[in-house]
Design a protein around this motif. Structure first.
Motif, PDB file in Angstrom:
ATOM      1  N   ALA A 200      -8.576   5.435  -1.113  1.00  0.00           N
ATOM      2  CA  ALA A 200      -8.811   4.034  -0.761  1.00  0.00           C
ATOM      3  C   ALA A 200      -7.556   3.405  -0.162  1.00  0.00           C
ATOM      4  O   ALA A 200      -7.636   2.623   0.791  1.00  0.00           O
ATOM      5  CB  ALA A 200      -9.262   3.246  -1.997  1.00  0.00           C
ATOM      6  N   VAL A 201      -6.406   3.766  -0.696  1.00  0.00           N
ATOM      7  CA  VAL A 201      -5.138   3.266  -0.155  1.00  0.00           C
ATOM      8  C   VAL A 201      -4.932   3.799   1.261  1.00  0.00           C
ATOM      9  O   VAL A 201      -4.555   3.058   2.175  1.00  0.00           O
ATOM     10  CB  VAL A 201      -3.957   3.639  -1.088  1.00  0.00           C
ATOM     11  CG1 VAL A 201      -2.612   3.395  -0.418  1.00  0.00           C
ATOM     12  CG2 VAL A 201      -4.058   2.853  -2.397  1.00  0.00           C
TER      13      VAL A 201
ATOM     14  N   ARG B 245      -6.083  -6.711  -4.870  1.00  0.00           N
ATOM     15  CA  ARG B 245      -6.431  -5.326  -4.523  1.00  0.00           C
ATOM     16  C   ARG B 245      -6.158  -5.105  -3.041  1.00  0.00           C
ATOM     17  O   ARG B 245      -7.059  -5.243  -2.218  1.00  0.00           O
ATOM     18  CB  ARG B 245      -7.914  -5.066  -4.790  1.00  0.00           C
ATOM     19  CG  ARG B 245      -8.323  -5.239  -6.213  1.00  0.00           C
ATOM     20  CD  ARG B 245      -8.758  -4.041  -6.917  1.00  0.00           C
ATOM     21  NE  ARG B 245      -8.752  -2.809  -6.187  1.00  0.00           N
ATOM     22  CZ  ARG B 245      -9.532  -1.785  -6.460  1.00  0.00           C
ATOM     23  NH1 ARG B 245     -10.400  -1.883  -7.417  1.00  0.00           N
ATOM     24  NH2 ARG B 245      -9.455  -0.674  -5.789  1.00  0.00           N
ATOM     25  N   PRO B 246      -4.930  -4.776  -2.678  1.00  0.00           N
ATOM     26  CA  PRO B 246      -4.613  -4.598  -1.258  1.00  0.00           C
ATOM     27  C   PRO B 246      -5.457  -3.516  -0.582  1.00  0.00           C
ATOM     28  O   PRO B 246      -5.595  -3.510   0.634  1.00  0.00           O
ATOM     29  CB  PRO B 246      -3.138  -4.206  -1.251  1.00  0.00           C
ATOM     30  CG  PRO B 246      -2.614  -4.533  -2.589  1.00  0.00           C
ATOM     31  CD  PRO B 246      -3.777  -4.591  -3.535  1.00  0.00           C
ATOM     32  N   ASP B 247      -6.049  -2.638  -1.373  1.00  0.00           N
ATOM     33  CA  ASP B 247      -6.874  -1.564  -0.812  1.00  0.00           C
ATOM     34  C   ASP B 247      -8.349  -1.963  -0.706  1.00  0.00           C
ATOM     35  O   ASP B 247      -9.181  -1.153  -0.276  1.00  0.00           O
ATOM     36  CB  ASP B 247      -6.731  -0.291  -1.640  1.00  0.00           C
ATOM     37  CG  ASP B 247      -7.096  -0.480  -3.104  1.00  0.00           C
ATOM     38  OD1 ASP B 247      -6.801  -1.552  -3.662  1.00  0.00           O
ATOM     39  OD2 ASP B 247      -7.661   0.452  -3.704  1.00  0.00           O
TER      40      ASP B 247
ATOM     41  N   SER C 114      -5.128   2.947   7.183  1.00  0.00           N
ATOM     42  CA  SER C 114      -5.780   3.241   8.468  1.00  0.00           C
ATOM     43  C   SER C 114      -6.382   1.984   9.080  1.00  0.00           C
ATOM     44  O   SER C 114      -6.317   1.788  10.305  1.00  0.00           O
ATOM     45  CB  SER C 114      -6.875   4.302   8.286  1.00  0.00           C
ATOM     46  OG  SER C 114      -6.308   5.529   7.930  1.00  0.00           O
ATOM     47  N   ARG C 115      -6.956   1.121   8.232  1.00  0.00           N
ATOM     48  CA  ARG C 115      -7.510  -0.133   8.743  1.00  0.00           C
ATOM     49  C   ARG C 115      -6.411  -1.034   9.297  1.00  0.00           C
ATOM     50  O   ARG C 115      -6.611  -1.732  10.296  1.00  0.00           O
ATOM     51  CB  ARG C 115      -8.319  -0.861   7.654  1.00  0.00           C
ATOM     52  CG  ARG C 115      -9.652  -0.192   7.351  1.00  0.00           C
ATOM     53  CD  ARG C 115     -10.560  -1.040   6.486  1.00  0.00           C
ATOM     54  NE  ARG C 115      -9.981  -1.435   5.217  1.00  0.00           N
ATOM     55  CZ  ARG C 115      -9.941  -0.667   4.121  1.00  0.00           C
ATOM     56  NH1 ARG C 115     -10.457   0.552   4.140  1.00  0.00           N
ATOM     57  NH2 ARG C 115      -9.401  -1.129   3.006  1.00  0.00           N
TER      58      ARG C 115
ATOM     59  N   LEU D  43       0.827  -1.211   0.000  1.00  0.00           N
ATOM     60  CA  LEU D  43       0.000   0.000   0.000  1.00  0.00           C
ATOM     61  C   LEU D  43       0.860   1.259   0.000  1.00  0.00           C
ATOM     62  O   LEU D  43       0.536   2.240  -0.678  1.00  0.00           O
ATOM     63  CB  LEU D  43      -0.949  -0.019   1.206  1.00  0.00           C
ATOM     64  CG  LEU D  43      -2.085  -1.035   1.098  1.00  0.00           C
ATOM     65  CD1 LEU D  43      -2.685  -1.304   2.475  1.00  0.00           C
ATOM     66  CD2 LEU D  43      -3.143  -0.565   0.120  1.00  0.00           C
ATOM     67  N   GLU D  44       1.958   1.245   0.727  1.00  0.00           N
ATOM     68  CA  GLU D  44       2.850   2.412   0.733  1.00  0.00           C
ATOM     69  C   GLU D  44       3.486   2.631  -0.635  1.00  0.00           C
ATOM     70  O   GLU D  44       3.633   3.774  -1.078  1.00  0.00           O
ATOM     71  CB  GLU D  44       3.903   2.264   1.824  1.00  0.00           C
ATOM     72  CG  GLU D  44       3.315   2.452   3.213  1.00  0.00           C
ATOM     73  CD  GLU D  44       4.273   2.115   4.352  1.00  0.00           C
ATOM     74  OE1 GLU D  44       5.332   1.487   4.098  1.00  0.00           O
ATOM     75  OE2 GLU D  44       3.936   2.471   5.498  1.00  0.00           O
TER      76      GLU D  44
END
Length: 110
Positions: free
Chosen positions: A61-62, A92-94, A67-68, A10-11
């Motif tokens: 979304a990312v 879809r990691p997001d 945050s999750r 995600l980063e």
């Protein structure tokens, strides 16, 4: 997918999105004097704005997925609360929802 791997992916996605957004924001279509050229500039500008909006939604979304992870709820469907399938998170990691809940969410937004 473990959260460390998800966070890293995600980063990387966020950094790529930030670069793409910066490039689009720095582009300024040249303005021409003729009416035909003005229409072309408007169309190019509209395309850039649409692309920026899409990239910014994806970036949001990312950020939400990151945050999750911090909240300890990554991989839990926001719709039904069940685990999001591993394959979906790989692709879809997001992803915030399982496929079924995402489809319901998309239909409700129309």
């Amino acid at each position: 997918m473990d959260t460390a791997t998800a966070r890293h992916r995600l980063e990387v996605m966020r950094a790529d999105l930030d670069r793409s957004i910066a490039v689009l924001r720095s582009e300024h279509p040249e303005r021409e004097n003729s009416a035909a050229d003005a229409g072309s500039v408007l169309t190019d500008s509209d395309r850039v704005q649409a692309a920026l909006a899409s990239l910014e939604r994806h970036r949001a979304a990312v950020e939400a997925a990151l945050s999750r992870i911090s909240a300890g709820t990554y991989g839990q469907c926001l719709g039904c609360g069940k685990p999001v399938p591993e394959g979906r998170l790989e692709a879809r990691p997001d992803a915030a929802r399982c496929v079924t809940c995402q489809a319901k969410h998309d239909r409700a937004r129309r």
